[in-house]
Design an enzyme around this catalytic site. Sequence first.
Site, PDB file in Angstrom:
ATOM      1  CB  CYS A 143       1.347   5.946  11.393  1.00 55.81           C
ATOM      2  SG  CYS A 143       2.354   7.165  10.623  1.00 55.81           S
ATOM      3  CD  GLU A 169      -2.944  -1.185   2.273  1.00 59.70           C
ATOM      4  OE1 GLU A 169      -4.092  -1.535   1.996  1.00 59.70           O
ATOM      5  OE2 GLU A 169      -2.598  -0.865   3.425  1.00 59.70           O
TER       6      GLU A 169
HETATM    7  N1  SAH Z   1       9.446   0.423   9.723  1.00 63.00           N
HETATM    8  C1  SAH Z   1       9.616   1.834   9.694  1.00 63.00           C
HETATM    9  C2  SAH Z   1       8.609   2.587   8.826  1.00 63.00           C
HETATM   10  C3  SAH Z   1       7.139   2.229   8.907  1.00 63.00           C
HETATM   11  S1  SAH Z   1       6.110   2.789  10.212  1.00 63.00           S
HETATM   12  C4  SAH Z   1       9.617   2.400  11.096  1.00 63.00           C
HETATM   13  O1  SAH Z   1       9.329   1.655  12.031  1.00 63.00           O
HETATM   14  O2  SAH Z   1       9.954   3.575  11.272  1.00 63.00           O
HETATM   15  C5  SAH Z   1       5.966   4.500  10.196  1.00 63.00           C
HETATM   16  C6  SAH Z   1       5.722   5.054  11.595  1.00 63.00           C
HETATM   17  O3  SAH Z   1       4.425   4.689  12.128  1.00 63.00           O
HETATM   18  C7  SAH Z   1       6.733   4.552  12.624  1.00 63.00           C
HETATM   19  O4  SAH Z   1       7.177   5.615  13.409  1.00 63.00           O
HETATM   20  C8  SAH Z   1       5.896   3.591  13.451  1.00 63.00           C
HETATM   21  O5  SAH Z   1       6.441   3.361  14.719  1.00 63.00           O
HETATM   22  C9  SAH Z   1       4.557   4.301  13.469  1.00 63.00           C
HETATM   23  N2  SAH Z   1       3.427   3.462  13.878  1.00 63.00           N
HETATM   24  C10 SAH Z   1       3.313   2.121  13.832  1.00 63.00           C
HETATM   25  N3  SAH Z   1       2.116   1.724  14.318  1.00 63.00           N
HETATM   26  C11 SAH Z   1       1.454   2.856  14.662  1.00 63.00           C
HETATM   27  C12 SAH Z   1       0.162   3.115  15.208  1.00 63.00           C
HETATM   28  N4  SAH Z   1      -0.688   2.135  15.494  1.00 63.00           N
HETATM   29  N5  SAH Z   1      -0.188   4.405  15.424  1.00 63.00           N
HETATM   30  C13 SAH Z   1       0.653   5.410  15.125  1.00 63.00           C
HETATM   31  N6  SAH Z   1       1.890   5.231  14.608  1.00 63.00           N
HETATM   32  C14 SAH Z   1       2.282   3.964  14.380  1.00 63.00           C
END
Ligand code: SAH
Length: 349
Positions: free
Chosen positions: A338, A93
């Site tokens: 996110c 996605e």
């Molecule tokens: N793997 C990478 C990029 C993808 S996630 C990373 O971990 O940075 C992008 C962002 O969304 C990251 O900061 C992650 O921690 C955050 N994220 C993951 N699950 C989330 C949620 N349920 N609510 C808000 N942010 C979230």
Amino acid sequence: MENKDDIRLLDSKQLEEFFVGENQKKFRVNQVFDWLWNKGVDSFSQMSNLSDNLRNVLDKNFVLKKPIEIKSYRSTDGTIKYSIKLYDKNYIEAVLIPTGKRVTACISSQAGCSLDCKFCATSRLIRKRNLFFYEIFDQLFYLNEQSKFYFNRKISNIVFMGMGEPLLNHKNVVKAIKKMKMENGLNFSARKITISTSGIPKGIKQIADENLNCNLAVSLHSAIQKTRQIIMPFSDKFPLEDLIESLKYWYTVTKKKILYEYIIFDGINDNIEHIDALIKICKILPSKVNFIEYNPIGDETFRQCKVEKLRLYQKYLSSEGIVNTFRVSRGRDIKAACGQLINSNKEIL
Ligand code: SAH
């Protein structure tokens, strides 16, 4: 699919050699590259300034592994999510987020994810495979066209915050960024690109050495190892000391500030001990903090903290001179925010 490679795996020198072997003119390489990386064609037949003979040669030897199908979902806040079926039927996605004068493209680096952040729905998918650099590039190219169509402007920012951990596929991420930057292509500025990592020290050093000039965001979420390990279990292999050491390397090489991403969870990291630990880490290197709103993923373990706790964090950080912002969630209603990317709409494709 036939057993042919995507032509885009070849760099210009390799393609030149291939052309020489096929008794074709070397300068055709520039034309072919223009079709591939500037015009983003889906087939060799669209390369209209090439001879029939050359198009046949290309068709006989190569393929273009473009997505089979792309469906879009539009949020009430204007965000658009794209569900992309890849040539091998894996799904990824990508998300287009309009804000004021900006349009941000949030793109994926892997189909699925191998990490286990407990608060992230994507982590419940298995990691199917790394994306090839051209598949990462294709997301941007497609979203850029969509952005021009819907918002009358090109994409202004790119964030690697879709599915997957970019630094566990760093070679393809680096190659994709180089393609995005190509002057005779999209000519995208690396200063507008942010790689978000859950904190893979080796990968951070590797991209520091690439001299890309892009930004780095680190999903910290807790500056206390014990807590971090509970909410992001994989991080027991990548302790905070190693992460910090790699960030020191990043800063020494790139001179670029680090952006810490941080969700404040109710009852998990919303106390003064965690605030102090975050301040301590922020003081090690030039950095800023982006508080992210928690997006529910159908699990009661995690909840967004109370607003007073966010204010407390902000007050303490600001009083120590640490720049911090709060990012409001976008596209929740279509599961585009996110941590919500799980190909949930694929059954209706
Ligand atoms: N793997 C990478 C990029 C993808 S996630 C990373 O971990 O940075 C992008 C962002 O969304 C990251 O900061 C992650 O921690 C955050 N994220 C993951 N699950 C989330 C949620 N349920 N609510 C808000 N942010 C979230």
